[in-house]
Structures are given as structure tokens and as C-alpha cells.
Design a protein around this motif. Structure first.
Motif, PDB file in Angstrom:
ATOM      1  N   ASN A 114       0.770  -1.125  -0.124  1.00  0.00           N
ATOM      2  CA  ASN A 114       0.104   0.172   0.078  1.00  0.00           C
ATOM      3  C   ASN A 114       0.859   1.236  -0.051  1.00  0.00           C
ATOM      4  N   PHE A 115       2.248   1.129   0.069  1.00  0.00           N
ATOM      5  CA  PHE A 115       3.048   2.259   0.049  1.00  0.00           C
ATOM      6  C   PHE A 115       3.070   3.024  -1.271  1.00  0.00           C
ATOM      7  N   LYS A 116       2.800   4.474  -1.020  1.00  0.00           N
ATOM      8  CA  LYS A 116       2.915   5.170  -2.290  1.00  0.00           C
ATOM      9  C   LYS A 116       3.850   6.427  -2.045  1.00  0.00           C
ATOM     10  N   ASN A 117       4.009   6.979  -1.139  1.00  0.00           N
ATOM     11  CA  ASN A 117       4.795   7.957  -0.806  1.00  0.00           C
ATOM     12  C   ASN A 117       5.076   7.947   0.606  1.00  0.00           C
ATOM     13  N   MET A 118       6.228   8.713   1.020  1.00  0.00           N
ATOM     14  CA  MET A 118       6.657   8.667   2.529  1.00  0.00           C
ATOM     15  C   MET A 118       5.775   9.647   3.490  1.00  0.00           C
ATOM     16  N   PHE A 119       4.766  10.285   2.863  1.00  0.00           N
ATOM     17  CA  PHE A 119       3.977  11.131   3.691  1.00  0.00           C
ATOM     18  C   PHE A 119       2.756  10.444   3.957  1.00  0.00           C
ATOM     19  N   ARG A 120       2.582   9.302   4.417  1.00  0.00           N
ATOM     20  CA  ARG A 120       1.427   8.480   4.558  1.00  0.00           C
ATOM     21  C   ARG A 120       0.587   8.183   3.334  1.00  0.00           C
ATOM     22  N   ASN A 121       1.283   8.465   2.060  1.00  0.00           N
ATOM     23  CA  ASN A 121       0.283   8.575   0.820  1.00  0.00           C
ATOM     24  C   ASN A 121      -0.364   9.681   0.709  1.00  0.00           C
ATOM     25  N   ALA A 122      -0.232  10.618   1.306  1.00  0.00           N
ATOM     26  CA  ALA A 122      -0.949  11.962   1.436  1.00  0.00           C
ATOM     27  C   ALA A 122      -0.753  12.701   0.045  1.00  0.00           C
ATOM     28  N   PRO A 123      -1.746  13.554  -0.556  1.00  0.00           N
ATOM     29  CA  PRO A 123      -1.566  14.107  -1.843  1.00  0.00           C
ATOM     30  C   PRO A 123      -1.013  15.468  -1.341  1.00  0.00           C
ATOM     31  N   THR A 124      -1.111  15.992  -0.601  1.00  0.00           N
ATOM     32  CA  THR A 124      -0.902  17.448   0.079  1.00  0.00           C
ATOM     33  C   THR A 124      -0.034  17.243   1.404  1.00  0.00           C
ATOM     34  N   VAL A 125       0.934  17.894   1.385  1.00  0.00           N
ATOM     35  CA  VAL A 125       1.861  18.030   2.447  1.00  0.00           C
ATOM     36  C   VAL A 125       2.256  19.375   2.831  1.00  0.00           C
ATOM     37  N   VAL A 126       2.011  19.716   4.221  1.00  0.00           N
ATOM     38  CA  VAL A 126       2.473  21.012   4.733  1.00  0.00           C
ATOM     39  C   VAL A 126       3.856  20.905   5.547  1.00  0.00           C
ATOM     40  N   PHE A 127       4.811  21.713   4.974  1.00  0.00           N
ATOM     41  CA  PHE A 127       6.128  21.694   5.977  1.00  0.00           C
ATOM     42  C   PHE A 127       6.095  22.750   6.618  1.00  0.00           C
ATOM     43  N   VAL A 128       6.479  22.644   8.014  1.00  0.00           N
ATOM     44  CA  VAL A 128       6.318  23.737   9.107  1.00  0.00           C
ATOM     45  C   VAL A 128       7.965  23.772   9.579  1.00  0.00           C
ATOM     46  N   GLY A 129       8.513  25.055   9.059  1.00  0.00           N
ATOM     47  CA  GLY A 129       9.658  25.394   9.563  1.00  0.00           C
ATOM     48  C   GLY A 129       9.617  26.273  10.973  1.00  0.00           C
ATOM     49  N   ARG A 130      10.740  26.297  11.814  1.00  0.00           N
ATOM     50  CA  ARG A 130      10.914  27.074  13.105  1.00  0.00           C
ATOM     51  C   ARG A 130      11.879  28.081  12.942  1.00  0.00           C
ATOM     52  N   ASP A 131      11.669  29.099  13.757  1.00  0.00           N
ATOM     53  CA  ASP A 131      12.980  30.145  13.859  1.00  0.00           C
ATOM     54  C   ASP A 131      13.937  29.585  14.737  1.00  0.00           C
ATOM     55  N   VAL A 132      15.033  29.257  14.350  1.00  0.00           N
ATOM     56  CA  VAL A 132      15.933  28.668  15.427  1.00  0.00           C
ATOM     57  C   VAL A 132      16.275  29.566  16.509  1.00  0.00           C
ATOM     58  N   GLN A 133      16.169  30.663  16.590  1.00  0.00           N
ATOM     59  CA  GLN A 133      16.499  31.754  17.380  1.00  0.00           C
ATOM     60  C   GLN A 133      15.561  31.877  18.457  1.00  0.00           C
ATOM     61  N   SER A 134      14.290  31.307  18.066  1.00  0.00           N
ATOM     62  CA  SER A 134      13.086  31.495  19.412  1.00  0.00           C
ATOM     63  C   SER A 134      13.068  30.360  20.132  1.00  0.00           C
ATOM     64  N   SER A 136      10.588  29.853  22.068  1.00  0.00           N
ATOM     65  CA  SER A 136       9.131  29.347  22.140  1.00  0.00           C
ATOM     66  C   SER A 136       8.723  28.814  20.531  1.00  0.00           C
ATOM     67  N   ALA A 137       9.488  28.747  19.714  1.00  0.00           N
ATOM     68  CA  ALA A 137       9.222  28.504  18.407  1.00  0.00           C
ATOM     69  C   ALA A 137       8.384  26.832  18.269  1.00  0.00           C
ATOM     70  N   GLU A 138       9.036  25.827  19.009  1.00  0.00           N
ATOM     71  CA  GLU A 138       8.460  24.635  18.933  1.00  0.00           C
ATOM     72  C   GLU A 138       6.946  24.638  19.597  1.00  0.00           C
ATOM     73  N   PHE A 139       6.703  25.262  20.594  1.00  0.00           N
ATOM     74  CA  PHE A 139       5.349  25.576  21.465  1.00  0.00           C
ATOM     75  C   PHE A 139       4.638  26.270  20.456  1.00  0.00           C
ATOM     76  N   ASP A 140       4.993  27.275  19.890  1.00  0.00           N
ATOM     77  CA  ASP A 140       4.333  28.151  18.750  1.00  0.00           C
ATOM     78  C   ASP A 140       3.839  27.243  17.628  1.00  0.00           C
ATOM     79  N   CYS A 141       4.752  26.614  17.098  1.00  0.00           N
ATOM     80  CA  CYS A 141       4.435  25.741  15.695  1.00  0.00           C
ATOM     81  C   CYS A 141       3.426  24.713  16.076  1.00  0.00           C
ATOM     82  N   GLY A 142       3.350  24.072  17.381  1.00  0.00           N
ATOM     83  CA  GLY A 142       2.432  23.253  17.841  1.00  0.00           C
ATOM     84  C   GLY A 142       1.137  23.667  17.801  1.00  0.00           C
ATOM     85  N   LEU A 143       0.874  24.966  18.085  1.00  0.00           N
ATOM     86  CA  LEU A 143      -0.270  25.650  18.274  1.00  0.00           C
ATOM     87  C   LEU A 143      -0.836  25.816  16.835  1.00  0.00           C
TER      88      LEU A 143
END
Length: 216
Positions: A114-134, A136-143
Motif C-alpha cells: 500500500n506504500f505510495k509515498n513517504m507522507f502516509r500516501n497523502a497528496p498534499t503536505v505542509v512543511f512547518v519550519g521554525r525560527d531557530v533563535q526563538s 518558544s518556536a516549537e511550542f508556537d508551531c504546535g499551536l
């Protein structure tokens, strides 16, 4: 007690109202339904959300994804620094191309029929990047991400937050594809989220309510 119920209701309603999920009149109507026999759509959406790992092939319409990511950036965050960047990918060439590299590094993954792609076979993927100087970034990105996944659920769109594919994207093997995402200097990929129309209906997993305690 009445005050705290009102405050709780406002906090639950804020994400969808802030991103255009309803007007002030609708928000007041929803608030009034908390604690009554009426169905509160926001609470219902939260309780109905599941991590989806099987999707139909068609990508999510871009206008719907625009709404979803706008809900994301309306998430609360420390000092309104908004220490995130978002990249939306629905290009099959990108998704399939990086998947081919992933299969070379992780050949066992491709053994799944059943494997089609590495993103659980999803056709749309959102990539979230964080500011490494922040700090609170990981917490904020979670929200940010929770807002997006709840907005998607309210629109009949499934989602799944993914860590392992993001780790591969940060590896030397996928450097070309990570570069294509075009994150600004000082930002790094934190994780990604699969989006698509569900091709499964996962049952709810048990939650440990004993971890909730009211302190008198």
C-alpha cells in the motif's frame, strides 16, 4: 464557576473564529451552547479529529488549503513573533521524487503493497519550519499545527502530523528537496503534516482522563 465556563468556551472557539470560521454572532451562539444539550460544533470537531494514514489520491483544493494555513497563522504565539514558516506542496513530482530517495534509504518501507509515498500516501503536505533563535518556536508551531488540523477536520479533510519524514528531509540524501522548500535563513524544518481526503475512518484511541486534576 460561570466566569470560568465562559472563558473556557471563548478559548475553544477562538481558533476557528479567528480564521474566518464564523462571525461574532455565530461565536456567541456557539458559546451559548456550551454546557447545554445543544451540539457545540467546535467541541465536536476536536473530539472527532483522528490521525489519518490512508488518503484518496486527489490533492486538497488550494483554496481550502489557503483557509487551513490561514487558520494556522492565527494561532496564539509568544509576543506575536510568529516564529514559523509554512510551505505547502501538492506537486506529485516533488512528493514522488523525494519518496524515491527515501525508498533507497529505507527499502523496507517500499515492501508494503500500500506504500505510495513517504507522507502516509497523502497528496498534499505542509512543511512547518521554525525560527531557530526563538525559544518558544516549537511550542508556537504546535499551536499553529493544531489549528490547521482542526480546521481541516471541520472541512472533511484528514491530517496526520509526521516526524520521521521531516527527519529524512533534513538528511543529506534529501538536501535538494529541502532546498526547494525555500525556508528563510535562520529557519529549519521542524515537522510536516499530511493532508488529504480520508480513505479510512480510524476509531478513537483511549485517553487517560485520570491525568486531569482540578486543584482546589
Amino acid at each position: 464557576m460561570k466566569y470560568w465556563k465562559q472563558m473556557w468556551s471563548a478559548c475553544v472557539l477562538f481558533p476557528l473564529v479567528a480564521c474566518g470560521g464564523g462571525n461574532q454572532s455565530n461565536a456567541q451562539t456557539e458559546q451559548a451552547s456550551v454546557g447545554t444539550d445543544s451540539v457545540n460544533q467546535v467541541v465536536e470537531t476536536i473530539l472527532a479529529r483522528r490521525s489519518v494514514r490512508k488518503y484518496k489520491p486527489q490533492p486538497v483544493e488550494r483554496e481550502k488549503m489557503q483557509t487551513i494555513v490561514e487558520c494556522g497563522v492565527n494561532a496564539p504565539n509568544a509576543m506575536n513573533r510568529q516564529p514559523w514558516e509554512i510551505r505547502v506542496v501538492d506537486n506529485p513530482d516533488f512528493i514522488n521524487g523525494v519518496t524515491e530517495l527515501y525508498k533507497k534509504e529505507q527499502p523496507k518501507a517500499a515492501e508494503d503493497p500500500n506504500f505510495k509515498n513517504m507522507f502516509r500516501n497523502a497528496p498534499t503536505v505542509v512543511f512547518v519550519g521554525r525560527d531557530v533563535q526563538s525559544g518558544s518556536a516549537e511550542f508556537d508551531c504546535g499551536l499553529l499545527s493544531e489549528n490547521m488540523m482542526l480546521a481541516a477536520q471541520s472541512m472533511g479533510i484528514g491530517s496526520c502530523c509526521l516526524g520521521s519524514p521531516a527527519a529524512f528531509m533534513r538528511s543529506p540524501a534529501a538536501a535538494e528537496y529541502l532546498k526547494q522548500l525555500g525556508f528563510s535563513e535562520g529557519y529549519e524544518l521542524l515537522y510536516c503534516i499530511a493532508f488529504g481526503y480520508p480513505d479510512e475512518a480510524p476509531a478513537a484511541k483511549p485517553r487517560d482522563l485520570t491525568k486531569i486534576k482540578f486543584v482546589e
